[in-house]
Design a protein around this motif. Structure first.
Motif, PDB file in Angstrom:
ATOM      1  N   TYR A  52      -8.239   8.098  12.704  1.00 40.88           N
ATOM      2  CA  TYR A  52      -8.689   9.067  11.533  1.00 40.88           C
ATOM      3  C   TYR A  52      -7.902  10.345  10.839  1.00 40.88           C
ATOM      4  O   TYR A  52      -7.650  10.537   9.814  1.00 40.88           O
ATOM      5  CB  TYR A  52      -9.647   8.869  11.640  1.00 40.88           C
ATOM      6  N   GLN A 105       1.522  13.736  10.141  1.00 37.43           N
ATOM      7  CA  GLN A 105       0.198  12.650   9.138  1.00 37.43           C
ATOM      8  C   GLN A 105       0.907  11.379   9.087  1.00 37.43           C
ATOM      9  O   GLN A 105       1.664  11.653   8.262  1.00 37.43           O
ATOM     10  CB  GLN A 105      -0.379  13.761   8.058  1.00 37.43           C
ATOM     11  N   ASN A 155     -14.022   4.872   5.107  1.00 33.61           N
ATOM     12  CA  ASN A 155     -14.933   4.553   4.478  1.00 33.61           C
ATOM     13  C   ASN A 155     -14.988   3.382   3.384  1.00 33.61           C
ATOM     14  O   ASN A 155     -15.041   2.757   3.243  1.00 33.61           O
ATOM     15  CB  ASN A 155     -15.153   5.374   3.326  1.00 33.61           C
ATOM     16  N   LYS A 156     -13.761   2.876   3.758  1.00 33.60           N
ATOM     17  CA  LYS A 156     -13.025   1.321   3.293  1.00 33.60           C
ATOM     18  C   LYS A 156     -12.941   0.167   4.289  1.00 33.60           C
ATOM     19  O   LYS A 156     -11.835   0.726   4.822  1.00 33.60           O
ATOM     20  CB  LYS A 156     -12.418   1.697   1.663  1.00 33.60           C
ATOM     21  N   LYS A 197      -2.851  10.215   6.474  1.00 27.83           N
ATOM     22  CA  LYS A 197      -3.090  10.739   4.860  1.00 27.83           C
ATOM     23  C   LYS A 197      -4.333  10.341   4.702  1.00 27.83           C
ATOM     24  O   LYS A 197      -4.851   9.789   4.948  1.00 27.83           O
ATOM     25  CB  LYS A 197      -1.451  10.544   4.500  1.00 27.83           C
ATOM     26  N   PRO A 198      -4.835  11.752   3.742  1.00 22.21           N
ATOM     27  CA  PRO A 198      -6.224  11.206   2.729  1.00 22.21           C
ATOM     28  C   PRO A 198      -6.287   9.594   2.653  1.00 22.21           C
ATOM     29  O   PRO A 198      -7.448   8.451   2.419  1.00 22.21           O
ATOM     30  CB  PRO A 198      -6.512  12.044   1.537  1.00 22.21           C
ATOM     31  N   THR A 199      -4.782   8.777   1.615  1.00 22.50           N
ATOM     32  CA  THR A 199      -4.798   7.852   1.833  1.00 22.50           C
ATOM     33  C   THR A 199      -4.110   6.113   2.051  1.00 22.50           C
ATOM     34  O   THR A 199      -4.277   6.045   2.182  1.00 22.50           O
ATOM     35  CB  THR A 199      -3.547   7.707   0.071  1.00 22.50           C
ATOM     36  N   GLY A 200      -4.003   7.157   3.951  1.00 24.82           N
ATOM     37  CA  GLY A 200      -3.966   6.228   4.426  1.00 24.82           C
ATOM     38  C   GLY A 200      -4.409   5.182   5.499  1.00 24.82           C
ATOM     39  O   GLY A 200      -6.204   4.443   5.000  1.00 24.82           O
ATOM     40  N   ILE A 201      -3.538   4.088   6.162  1.00 25.54           N
ATOM     41  CA  ILE A 201      -4.690   2.787   6.854  1.00 25.54           C
ATOM     42  C   ILE A 201      -5.074   2.773   7.525  1.00 25.54           C
ATOM     43  O   ILE A 201      -3.329   2.719   8.382  1.00 25.54           O
ATOM     44  CB  ILE A 201      -4.427   1.404   5.787  1.00 25.54           C
ATOM     45  N   ARG A 225       1.214  -1.140   0.169  1.00 23.22           N
ATOM     46  CA  ARG A 225      -0.116  -0.229   0.090  1.00 23.22           C
ATOM     47  C   ARG A 225       0.897   1.193   0.222  1.00 23.22           C
ATOM     48  O   ARG A 225       0.188   2.328   0.434  1.00 23.22           O
ATOM     49  CB  ARG A 225      -1.068  -0.065   1.085  1.00 23.22           C
ATOM     50  N   ASP A 283       1.403   7.439   6.313  1.00 22.28           N
ATOM     51  CA  ASP A 283       0.622   6.337   5.568  1.00 22.28           C
ATOM     52  C   ASP A 283      -0.280   5.470   6.539  1.00 22.28           C
ATOM     53  O   ASP A 283      -1.318   4.553   5.555  1.00 22.28           O
ATOM     54  CB  ASP A 283       1.928   6.329   4.828  1.00 22.28           C
TER      55      ASP A 283
END
Length: 249
Positions: A164, A136, A247-248, A168-172, A69, A138
């Protein structure tokens, strides 16, 4: 801090006695984890985990999941004695190590020093971590069944929301906890799975109901300690993650 103040500040932390009161099954408080991870318990914690056995069973699962990722910066939100932080740093990740328990962080720093690894440490409860986090990430990892120390919906939402907001916006977010669904179904707990891998420590499920699971940990020389967990079920946890912004799932 002066030497005298440091000694006074830390002497009380080196406790050898957990306190649960007359009826331990009534202790269902998110703040109690610091009274559970006392100095004497933390000093023996790695006998329970057995780093070599855990690394073998875990293999490269977490490292592989993070790499595929594109993760570089990681917040290890439940550092404990440092197993995951140290391993990820050795694998080339940039790691910040956070824990709410002072004794755990002291042990983690000691373990890291033995392996010539330097930890970047933050001492903070998840529910108060937002002012302490200035970057922030990853990925946020919260491993070792740690999320189960939170006993209320508000505490869970507060902590998940904090995770959350430092991503970062694409973080997990990678969380693991006991398979409570299975424990309730079978009425039993399997000790030697992935996390509790030590051979000289016995872990027993002392009590369980829908609001509490109480485990005993018996070490050599009959040292016995206890931990209390909130048995959050899979579907309940999914809902809380969604409410917190993920959201995922």
């Amino acid at each position: 801090m002066s030497a005298i103040k440091w000694l006074l500040h830390n002497y009380g932390r080196k406790s050898h006695c957990q306190r649960f009161g007359r009826d331990p099954t009534t202790v269902r408080d998110s703040n109690h984890y610091n009274d559970e991870y006392i100095f004497a318990f933390v000093e023996r914690w790695d006998y329970l985990i057995d780093w070599t056995a855990r690394a073998k069973k875990e293999s490269q699962f977490i490292v592989t999941e993070l790499r595929k990722r594109g993760v570089v910066k990681v917040l290890d939100a439940a550092t404990g004695t440092g197993f995951d932080s140290i391993r990820l740093i050795q694998e080339g990740f940039c790691v910040t190590s956070l824990d709410g328990n002072y004794n755990m962080l002291v042990k983690a720093r000691s373990n890291a020093k033995k392996q010539n690894v330097e930890l970047s440490i933050i001492h903070s409860d998840w529910r108060q971590m937002k002012p302490n986090i200035h970057n922030q990430y990853d990925a946020v990892i919260c491993l070792g069944n740690s999320i189960s120390h939170l006993f209320t919906k508000d505490d869970l939402l507060n902590s998940l929301s904090a995770f959350y907001h430092c991503l970062k916006p694409t973080g997990i977010l990678l969380v693991d906890h006991l398979n409570y669904n299975r424990i309730f179904k079978l009425g039993a707990f399997d000790q030697h799975t992935l996390y509790y891998t030590g051979d000289n420590v016995n872990v027993a499920l002392e009590h369980f109901d829908r609001g509490l699971m109480r485990f005993s940990y018996t070490f050599p020389l009959n040292w016995i300690f206890f931990l209390h967990y909130f048995p959050i079920l899979k579907e309940e946890f999914k809902k809380l993650l969604s409410i917190s912004g993920f959201n995922k799932i």
